[in-house]
Write an enzyme that holds these catalytic residues in place. Sequence first.
Site, PDB file in Angstrom:
ATOM      1  CD  GLU A   7     -79.977 -28.763  20.952  1.00 41.42           C
ATOM      2  OE1 GLU A   7     -80.247 -28.968  19.762  1.00 41.42           O
ATOM      3  OE2 GLU A   7     -79.474 -27.701  21.364  1.00 41.42           O
ATOM      4  CE  LYS A  59     -72.204 -21.870  18.972  1.00 44.77           C
ATOM      5  NZ  LYS A  59     -72.266 -23.034  18.114  1.00 44.77           N
TER       6      LYS A  59
END
Length: 317
Positions: free
Chosen positions: A32, A166
Amino acid sequence: MSSLVPRSEVPLRVSEEVRTALEEGRAVVALESNVITHGLEYPHNVATAHQVEDAVREGGAVPATIGVEDGQLLVGMSAADIERFGTTPGIPKVSSRDLPIILAHGGRGATTVASSLVAAELAGLRFFASAGIGGVHRGAESSMDISSDLIQFTRSKVAVVCAGAKSILDLPLTLEFLETHCVPVISFRSDDFPAFYCVSSGLPSPHRMDDEATIARAIEQHWALGGPGGLLVTQPIRAEDAIDAREVDAVVTRAMLGAQKEGIRGNALTKYLMRAVDKATEGRSAKANMSVLIGTARLAGRLATAHARHRRERIPH
Ligand code: PSU
Ligand code: MN
């Protein structure tokens, strides 16, 4: 096959190196660009993007960083493209639903996991590496903030290699969502689902596998069974680069309150929370970030290579 199917309306620009690799049945790994524009600061972003591409090559595959420029989907950004993305302020974050708009405008954008998967699949890529995926946010019961990364996993036939997500997210709910939507989750050489900065999220992974060839076979079986989307393969951060889970948790909890007070929500929340963790953990989170990115890219390279080998052995010339 793909060259015979007209992709008439999609302005797809695949680099020479990526096109050749695909034609020769060699392994390619998509990456990405949102992490370049929004994840890290210059010059670390550009340096890291190159290190990540090198890690994919070490794994035996060709890297293909994805972005949008001049209303075209770039699959395989050049060093100059990466430098431009890394130094130009204000390049917007583009997720799946934003793609048609940015393409219609002839604009430029940094692709998230979700929109990178759209481009990767169109170009015929089967692997994607990212450090951390988006997921179900904490408090999603009322905010309904669920990353379209998760939705895209159910639509794009691309295997995603990452270090989990996360803990700015609700990881148990993220795993529930993946289960509900039939997205296989495989943890490489670990019993636990990792949490980006932390080796373990404290949650057991649905499945563990210890070698690349078996994972390649599972990926192929998923698609042979008619699975319409992708799979998640996780690899935890190296223990020596990890940050203590309680420390990350305390920071995130504080940052969530800050976001609430400042009215930060929607697609700006991910970046806000990540910056808060960066600030609170000083240099350590940047180091951890790089470690995770490079580790997952290398594994994705190895898996894509094992998968390409598996396909060659099954389809005699
Ligand atoms: N999580 C990270 N680092 C990131 C992102 C998520 O640890 O850089 C980025 C990725 O580009 C991911 C996107 O696809 O944020 C998800 O954003 P949202 O939650 O708005 O869908
Ligand atoms: Mn969101």
